[in-house]
Design a protein around this motif. Structure first.
Motif, PDB file in Angstrom:
ATOM      1  N   UNK A   1       0.815  -1.217   0.000  1.00 20.84           N
ATOM      2  CA  UNK A   1       0.000   0.000   0.000  1.00 20.84           C
ATOM      3  C   UNK A   1       0.852   1.272   0.000  1.00 20.84           C
ATOM      4  N   UNK A   2       1.819   1.357   0.923  1.00 25.61           N
ATOM      5  CA  UNK A   2       2.626   2.581   1.041  1.00 25.61           C
ATOM      6  C   UNK A   2       3.502   2.803  -0.190  1.00 25.61           C
ATOM      7  N   UNK A   3       4.031   1.694  -0.747  1.00 27.98           N
ATOM      8  CA  UNK A   3       4.877   1.790  -1.944  1.00 27.98           C
ATOM      9  C   UNK A   3       4.078   2.314  -3.140  1.00 27.98           C
ATOM     10  N   UNK A   4       2.859   1.784  -3.309  1.00 27.42           N
ATOM     11  CA  UNK A   4       1.997   2.238  -4.410  1.00 27.42           C
ATOM     12  C   UNK A   4       1.588   3.694  -4.195  1.00 27.42           C
ATOM     13  N   UNK A   5       1.317   4.048  -2.955  1.00 21.81           N
ATOM     14  CA  UNK A   5       0.901   5.417  -2.634  1.00 21.81           C
ATOM     15  C   UNK A   5       1.979   6.444  -2.987  1.00 21.81           C
ATOM     16  N   UNK A   6       3.237   6.068  -2.800  1.00 19.89           N
ATOM     17  CA  UNK A   6       4.340   6.980  -3.144  1.00 19.89           C
ATOM     18  C   UNK A   6       4.408   7.212  -4.641  1.00 19.89           C
TER      19      UNK A   6
END
Length: 267
Positions: free
Chosen positions: A40-45
């Motif tokens: 989730x956090x990687x895609x959000x970046x």
């Protein structure tokens, strides 16, 4: 156009990047939905201006087009556990291997389905995608889908959905066959005493050059082979071994097995 992608894996994200690169969609009109919370956090970046959700956060999808990019083995779970209702005007584009339009329509209780089979070079905008559609999908809707697919490379419309299993085996899985052959050639180079990096360079550039010769020559593949394989020479010695071991038939058999597996995935 608003697009939601169910399954933000490699293929789903490569489609997203192509759509944004060619400005076919605004970042704020892209909704990425992942089952894998660890990503989730990687895609959000990477997609900071787009909406990112996990599957269990979604009760409704505000999108004109919903792209299903989950693994075919996960589709049953997705259809049984999603809490949203499809709207009448929403289009569905499936890029799952093997799952037929009729099954998608039944499990989603929605008629407007286009089914496509891309391959991994879509990551570079050099993919090839075969696609087909359910009855009732209009020509203008198909043109919009084709425009999106062409941003990832090239696309070909097929009237017969059954051919998509062959496309899956041929081009969907196809890059792996080339990697397999290239790997064998590189390892042969190493065995002959050539440094690994040099062996990679020789094989990769040979593959690239051979592709361009195929693409730019009026000669058949048989003629191109003969151009390289002079009588009594080194190429002829290699081809003799390939023929004696039925390499061509082995490759064909493997591709046909891939097609059979695509058929099995529909369940």
């Amino acid at each position: 156009m608003k697009i939601a992608i169910l399954g933000a894996g490699k293929m789903g994200l490569s489609f997203s990047k192509s759509f944004l690169k060619y400005e076919l969609i605004k970042p704020e009109n892209l909704h990425l939905i992942t089952r894998n919370e660890s990503k989730f956090s990687e895609i959000s970046k990477e997609f900071s201006k787009s909406k990112i959700s996990t599957f269990d956060q979604v009760n409704d999808i505000d999108a004109d087009l919903i792209i299903i990019a989950v693994k075919p083995q996960d589709f049953q779970y997705l259809s049984e556990n999603f809490r949203f209702q499809m709207k009448e005007n929403q289009m569905v584009l499936s890029i799952m291997a093997g799952i037929k339009i009729e099954k998608i329509q039944k499990l989603l209780n929605h008629p407007m389905v286009v089914r496509a089979m891309p391959n991994s070079p879509t990551l570079l905008g050099m993919g090839i995608t075969g696609y087909t559609s359910a009855e009732g999908v209009s020509f203008s809707q198909l043109i919009n889908i084709e425009r999106l697919l062409n941003s990832t490379g090239r696309s070909v419309y097929l009237e017969n959905e059954d051919l998509l299993d062959g496309v899956t085996a041929l081009s969907g899985s196809g890059p792996a066959y080339f990697y397999y052959i290239v790997d064998a050639m590189i390892k042969a180079g190493i065995e002959m005493g050539i440094d690994e990096n040099l062996s990679k360079l020789f094989v990769q550039q040979t593959m690239l050059g051979a592709y361009h010769l195929i693409n730019n020559s009026d000669k058949s593949l048989e003629e191109l082979i003969k151009d390289v394989a002079s009588k009594g020479g080194t190429t002829e010695a290699a081809l003799k071994t390939f023929n004696e071991n039925n390499l061509k038939e082995i490759l064909k058999s493997g591709i046909l097995n891939a097609e059979n597996r695509a058929k099995e995935l529909n369940g």
